[in-house]
Write a protein that holds these residues in place. Structure first.
Motif, PDB file in Angstrom:
ATOM      1  N   GLN A 151     -20.758  -7.884  14.816  1.00 26.33           N
ATOM      2  CA  GLN A 151     -21.348  -9.167  15.158  1.00 26.33           C
ATOM      3  C   GLN A 151     -22.364  -8.977  16.280  1.00 26.33           C
ATOM      4  N   ALA A 152     -23.561  -9.516  16.060  1.00 29.31           N
ATOM      5  CA  ALA A 152     -24.647  -9.318  17.011  1.00 29.31           C
ATOM      6  C   ALA A 152     -24.950 -10.614  17.734  1.00 29.31           C
ATOM      7  N   GLY A 153     -25.313 -10.497  18.971  1.00 27.99           N
ATOM      8  CA  GLY A 153     -25.841 -11.637  19.703  1.00 27.99           C
ATOM      9  C   GLY A 153     -24.805 -12.661  20.115  1.00 27.99           C
ATOM     10  N   GLN A 154     -25.271 -13.871  20.295  1.00 31.43           N
ATOM     11  CA  GLN A 154     -24.477 -14.946  20.861  1.00 31.43           C
ATOM     12  C   GLN A 154     -23.345 -15.353  19.927  1.00 31.43           C
ATOM     13  N   THR A 155     -22.138 -15.446  20.440  1.00 33.19           N
ATOM     14  CA  THR A 155     -21.009 -15.871  19.613  1.00 33.19           C
ATOM     15  C   THR A 155     -20.433 -17.197  20.078  1.00 33.19           C
ATOM     16  N   ASP A 156     -20.945 -17.772  21.186  1.00 26.90           N
ATOM     17  CA  ASP A 156     -20.474 -19.103  21.600  1.00 26.90           C
ATOM     18  C   ASP A 156     -20.968 -20.132  20.588  1.00 26.90           C
ATOM     19  N   SER A 157     -20.125 -21.121  20.265  1.00 27.13           N
ATOM     20  CA  SER A 157     -20.570 -22.116  19.294  1.00 27.13           C
ATOM     21  C   SER A 157     -21.551 -23.075  19.961  1.00 27.13           C
ATOM     22  N   PRO A 158     -22.589 -23.478  19.232  1.00 25.16           N
ATOM     23  CA  PRO A 158     -23.580 -24.388  19.796  1.00 25.16           C
ATOM     24  C   PRO A 158     -22.959 -25.738  20.144  1.00 25.16           C
ATOM     25  N   GLY A 159     -23.553 -26.423  21.105  1.00 28.76           N
ATOM     26  CA  GLY A 159     -23.028 -27.717  21.538  1.00 28.76           C
ATOM     27  C   GLY A 159     -22.921 -28.725  20.414  1.00 28.76           C
ATOM     28  N   GLU A 160     -23.808 -28.619  19.410  1.00 33.60           N
ATOM     29  CA  GLU A 160     -23.782 -29.558  18.277  1.00 33.60           C
ATOM     30  C   GLU A 160     -22.460 -29.494  17.519  1.00 33.60           C
ATOM     31  N   LEU A 161     -21.701 -28.402  17.695  1.00 34.50           N
ATOM     32  CA  LEU A 161     -20.432 -28.255  16.976  1.00 34.50           C
ATOM     33  C   LEU A 161     -19.260 -28.814  17.775  1.00 34.50           C
ATOM     34  N   GLY A 162     -19.597 -29.597  18.817  1.00 28.89           N
ATOM     35  CA  GLY A 162     -18.567 -30.092  19.725  1.00 28.89           C
ATOM     36  C   GLY A 162     -17.359 -30.711  19.042  1.00 28.89           C
ATOM     37  N   LYS A 163     -17.563 -31.476  17.958  1.00 30.45           N
ATOM     38  CA  LYS A 163     -16.441 -32.158  17.317  1.00 30.45           C
ATOM     39  C   LYS A 163     -15.913 -31.394  16.104  1.00 30.45           C
ATOM     40  N   TRP A 164     -16.434 -30.224  15.872  1.00 29.14           N
ATOM     41  CA  TRP A 164     -15.952 -29.419  14.746  1.00 29.14           C
ATOM     42  C   TRP A 164     -14.706 -28.644  15.167  1.00 29.14           C
ATOM     43  N   GLN A 165     -13.896 -28.300  14.179  1.00 26.24           N
ATOM     44  CA  GLN A 165     -12.860 -27.299  14.403  1.00 26.24           C
ATOM     45  C   GLN A 165     -13.423 -25.987  13.875  1.00 26.24           C
ATOM     46  N   VAL A 166     -13.976 -25.205  14.771  1.00 22.79           N
ATOM     47  CA  VAL A 166     -14.676 -23.990  14.358  1.00 22.79           C
ATOM     48  C   VAL A 166     -13.668 -22.901  13.990  1.00 22.79           C
ATOM     49  N   GLU A 167     -13.860 -22.290  12.818  1.00 19.22           N
ATOM     50  CA  GLU A 167     -12.943 -21.241  12.369  1.00 19.22           C
ATOM     51  C   GLU A 167     -13.575 -19.868  12.374  1.00 19.22           C
ATOM     52  N   GLY A 168     -14.862 -19.833  12.461  1.00 18.83           N
ATOM     53  CA  GLY A 168     -15.482 -18.516  12.453  1.00 18.83           C
ATOM     54  C   GLY A 168     -16.982 -18.642  12.477  1.00 18.83           C
ATOM     55  N   GLN A 169     -17.611 -17.504  12.603  1.00 11.87           N
ATOM     56  CA  GLN A 169     -19.060 -17.490  12.661  1.00 11.87           C
ATOM     57  C   GLN A 169     -19.514 -16.164  12.082  1.00 11.87           C
ATOM     58  N   SER A 170     -20.464 -16.212  11.194  1.00  8.13           N
ATOM     59  CA  SER A 170     -20.964 -14.987  10.592  1.00  8.13           C
ATOM     60  C   SER A 170     -22.442 -15.161  10.314  1.00  8.13           C
ATOM     61  N   ARG A 171     -23.198 -14.189  10.731  1.00  3.34           N
ATOM     62  CA  ARG A 171     -24.631 -14.260  10.495  1.00  3.34           C
ATOM     63  C   ARG A 171     -24.968 -13.472   9.232  1.00  3.34           C
ATOM     64  N   LEU A 172     -25.926 -13.964   8.485  1.00  2.00           N
ATOM     65  CA  LEU A 172     -26.310 -13.292   7.247  1.00  2.00           C
ATOM     66  C   LEU A 172     -27.754 -12.810   7.361  1.00  2.00           C
ATOM     67  N   TRP A 173     -27.915 -11.506   7.241  1.00  3.97           N
ATOM     68  CA  TRP A 173     -29.249 -10.922   7.230  1.00  3.97           C
ATOM     69  C   TRP A 173     -29.595 -10.657   5.778  1.00  3.97           C
ATOM     70  N   THR A 174     -30.804 -10.980   5.374  1.00  2.00           N
ATOM     71  CA  THR A 174     -31.180 -10.753   3.979  1.00  2.00           C
ATOM     72  C   THR A 174     -32.414  -9.873   3.917  1.00  2.00           C
ATOM     73  N   GLY A 175     -32.596  -9.229   2.795  1.00  2.00           N
ATOM     74  CA  GLY A 175     -33.761  -8.370   2.616  1.00  2.00           C
ATOM     75  C   GLY A 175     -33.496  -7.378   1.502  1.00  2.00           C
ATOM     76  N   LEU A 176     -34.164  -6.255   1.571  1.00  2.00           N
ATOM     77  CA  LEU A 176     -33.995  -5.193   0.579  1.00  2.00           C
ATOM     78  C   LEU A 176     -33.260  -4.029   1.225  1.00  2.00           C
TER      79      LEU A 176
END
Ligand SMILES: [Zn+2]
Ligand SMILES: [Zn+2]
Length: 143
Positions: free
Chosen positions: A107-132
């Motif tokens: 996992q790269a970079g920031q892992t804190d959940s953004p403030g907009e997710l304040g009322k969410w029950q966050v279960e995870g975070q995964s970034r998706l890189w796309t390309g060839l």
């Protein structure tokens, strides 16, 4: 939960997670959990069809769903596909849009959940890189 100690014993792994070790579950567990793997239900069905010709696609799907509920697999939606991931640690992914290969990344970079997710029950975070992926990049045409 550290599941590594019973990786080699699908029966023990299933029982430790409160699941009955049916032949289907043992087969799927053996296939997916011996290594970190990303597989669609169809991939699993095809891989097990030789040894378990009577196992339907629906049974495969239900088995994967049970393993997910028990916390042994993670379900993801990548590039329009449902993919079950046997690496349940938090990690990012790279997906090749040509061959569909999915690669685990730390996992790269920031892992804190953004403030907009304040009322969410966050279960995870995964970034998706796309390309060839390297295998799909066309070599430059020879002059
Ligand atoms: Zn590729
Ligand atoms: Zn993964």
């Amino acid at each position: 939960m550290d599941i590594a100690p019973c990786f080699d014993d699908p029966h023990a792994l299933l029982r430790a997670h409160g699941l009955r070790a049916t032949p289907q579950r043992v087969a799927v567990t053996r296939l997916l959990l011996k290594q970190a793997i990303h597989a669609t239900p169809r991939d699993v069905y095809v891989a097990l069809n030789t040894d378990f010709p009577s196992m339907s696609q629906n049974t495969v799907y239900l088995t994967l769903a049970h393993l997910e509920q028990a916390g042994l697999l993670r379900r993801m939606y990548i590039a329009g596909r449902t993919v079950f991931d046997s690496n349940i640690q938090m990690h990012d992914h790279a997906c090749c849009h040509h061959c569909g290969r999915i690669v685990d990344l730390p996992q790269a970079g920031q892992t804190d959940s953004p403030g907009e997710l304040g009322k969410w029950q966050v279960e995870g975070q995964s970034r998706l890189w796309t390309g060839l992926c390297p295998d799909c990049i066309q070599p430059p045409a020879l002059p």
